[in-house]
Enzyme design. Structure first.
Site, PDB file in Angstrom:
ATOM      1  N   GLU A 237      -4.771  -4.457   8.640  1.00  0.00           N
ATOM      2  CA  GLU A 237      -4.531  -3.507   9.556  1.00  0.00           C
ATOM      3  C   GLU A 237      -5.878  -3.722  10.518  1.00  0.00           C
ATOM      4  O   GLU A 237      -7.025  -3.875   9.973  1.00  0.00           O
ATOM      5  CB  GLU A 237      -4.757  -2.286   9.105  1.00  0.00           C
TER       6      GLU A 237
ATOM      7  N   LYS B 135       2.163   2.247  14.383  1.00  0.00           N
ATOM      8  CA  LYS B 135       2.085   2.850  12.993  1.00  0.00           C
ATOM      9  C   LYS B 135       2.583   4.285  13.313  1.00  0.00           C
ATOM     10  O   LYS B 135       1.990   4.825  14.179  1.00  0.00           O
ATOM     11  CB  LYS B 135       0.564   2.704  12.601  1.00  0.00           C
TER      12      LYS B 135
ATOM     13  N   CYS C  30      -0.343   0.331   6.550  1.00  0.00           N
ATOM     14  CA  CYS C  30      -1.342   0.872   5.642  1.00  0.00           C
ATOM     15  C   CYS C  30      -0.689   2.382   5.115  1.00  0.00           C
ATOM     16  O   CYS C  30       0.254   2.307   4.320  1.00  0.00           O
ATOM     17  CB  CYS C  30      -2.871   1.139   6.222  1.00  0.00           C
TER      18      CYS C  30
ATOM     19  N   VAL D  47      -8.548   2.944   1.631  1.00  0.00           N
ATOM     20  CA  VAL D  47      -9.621   3.358   1.211  1.00  0.00           C
ATOM     21  C   VAL D  47      -9.761   4.286   0.182  1.00  0.00           C
ATOM     22  O   VAL D  47     -10.540   4.729  -0.630  1.00  0.00           O
ATOM     23  CB  VAL D  47     -10.407   4.374   2.443  1.00  0.00           C
TER      24      VAL D  47
HETATM   25  C1  ACM Z   1      -5.190   3.940   6.536  1.00  0.00           C
HETATM   26  O1  ACM Z   1      -3.913   4.042   6.849  1.00  0.00           O
HETATM   27  N1  ACM Z   1      -5.884   2.962   6.832  1.00  0.00           N
HETATM   28  C2  ACM Z   1      -5.769   4.247   5.199  1.00  0.00           C
END
Ligand code: ACM
Length: 274
Positions: free
Chosen positions: A50, A120, A153, A180
């Site tokens: 990402e 996203k 992510c 994370v």
């Molecule tokens: C994330 O969506 N970068 C934790």
């Protein structure tokens, strides 16, 4: 089909170095049909993390505006050129400017075109201050005889996202990430691969970003999963890692898991309150 991930640690704010790094990685490969020099050590598709062109830990919107790029634009043009030389496509994350909005996007290019852009949908934490959520949702694209779906992510925490792609026929989920939360993403993606019987390429970054008194550590451990969650390749927590594996996308087509159970056929949408 040969699919892989490229785990690395993008340099914050240095788009040209990050893009060049992915381009050089691609140029060292060749597609399964061989590249323009006839090398055949290659891959058909590599997934990078990402926001791989920019880094992740933004403190202000003005920083995102500085590194946001259009599609097509600098990153897609350079990576398209590298994809043409290597005969290998790449999915990578970038801050994408479109109109007056900036999205946290996964972009898929091959040697001749932009194959897909996914914006996203589920923004994580302070991303909500900097990015607009994707509005187009989840679409499946065809590539070299396989059906691919893109997520980014934090989308992994919403089973509806992967399910929506799988119900449209996605066989391979490409998942650029900057995870994370310890172990969550590596675990949930295995579950999504089990419950949807799909291949999954989790490409996660590693390393710590320290900026303005804030720090984020990314969990690495990128992985490629077979339908049913079997781990085919797994990277370490830290360090650059390029891993590639041969798969048959058609292995994701049957959703049967027991003589009398089909994961999609047995669904009861009329009873789900979604
Ligand atoms: C994330 O969506 N970068 C934790």
């Amino acid at each position: 089909m040969r699919i892989g991930f490229y785990q690395f640690a993008p340099i914050f704010g240095d788009t040209s170095k990050n893009v060049e790094r992915m381009a050089k990685m691609l140029e060292g490969l060749s597609g399964s049909q061989g590249n323009s020099q006839g090398k055949a050590n290659g891959a058909d598709l590599i997934v990078a993390p990402e926001l791989a062109t920019s880094g992740y830990l933004f403190l202000e919107k003005s920083e995102v505006e500085k590194v946001a790029d259009t599609v097509p634009g600098y990153a897609t043009e350079r990576l398209q050129e590298a994809a043409a030389k290597s005969n290998c496509g790449i999915v990578f994350g970038m801050p994408e400017r479109k109109g007056d909005k900036i999205y946290n996007s996964a972009v898929f290019v091959d040697g001749s075109r932009v194959v897909a852009v996914y914006r996203k949908v589920h923004l994580f934490d302070k991303e909500k201050l900097f990015f607009a959520p994707g509005e187009e949702g989840f679409e499946v694209v065809e590539y070299r005889g396989a059906k691919l779906g893109l997520l980014v992510c934090f989308d992994h925490m919403f089973p509806e996202a992967a399910r929506t792609l799988a119900l449209q026929g996605a066989e391979i989920i490409c998942h650029p990430s900057n995870l994370v939360l310890p172990e969550y993403g590596q675990l949930t993606t295995r579950v999504r691969s089990i419950e949807n019987k799909v291949f999954w390429i989790l490409s996660n970054r590693y390393g710590t970003e320290n900026r303005g008194g804030r720090a984020l550590t990314y969990t690495g451990v990128s992985q490629i999963l077979a339908p049913g969650g079997k781990v085919l390749k797994k990277a370490p927590e830290k360090g650059d890692s390029l891993m590639i594996v041969d798969v048959s996308p058609e292995d994701a087509r049957s959703k049967r898991i027991a003589e009398m159970n089909d994961l999609f056929g047995d669904r009861k949408p009329e009873l789900y309150r979604l």
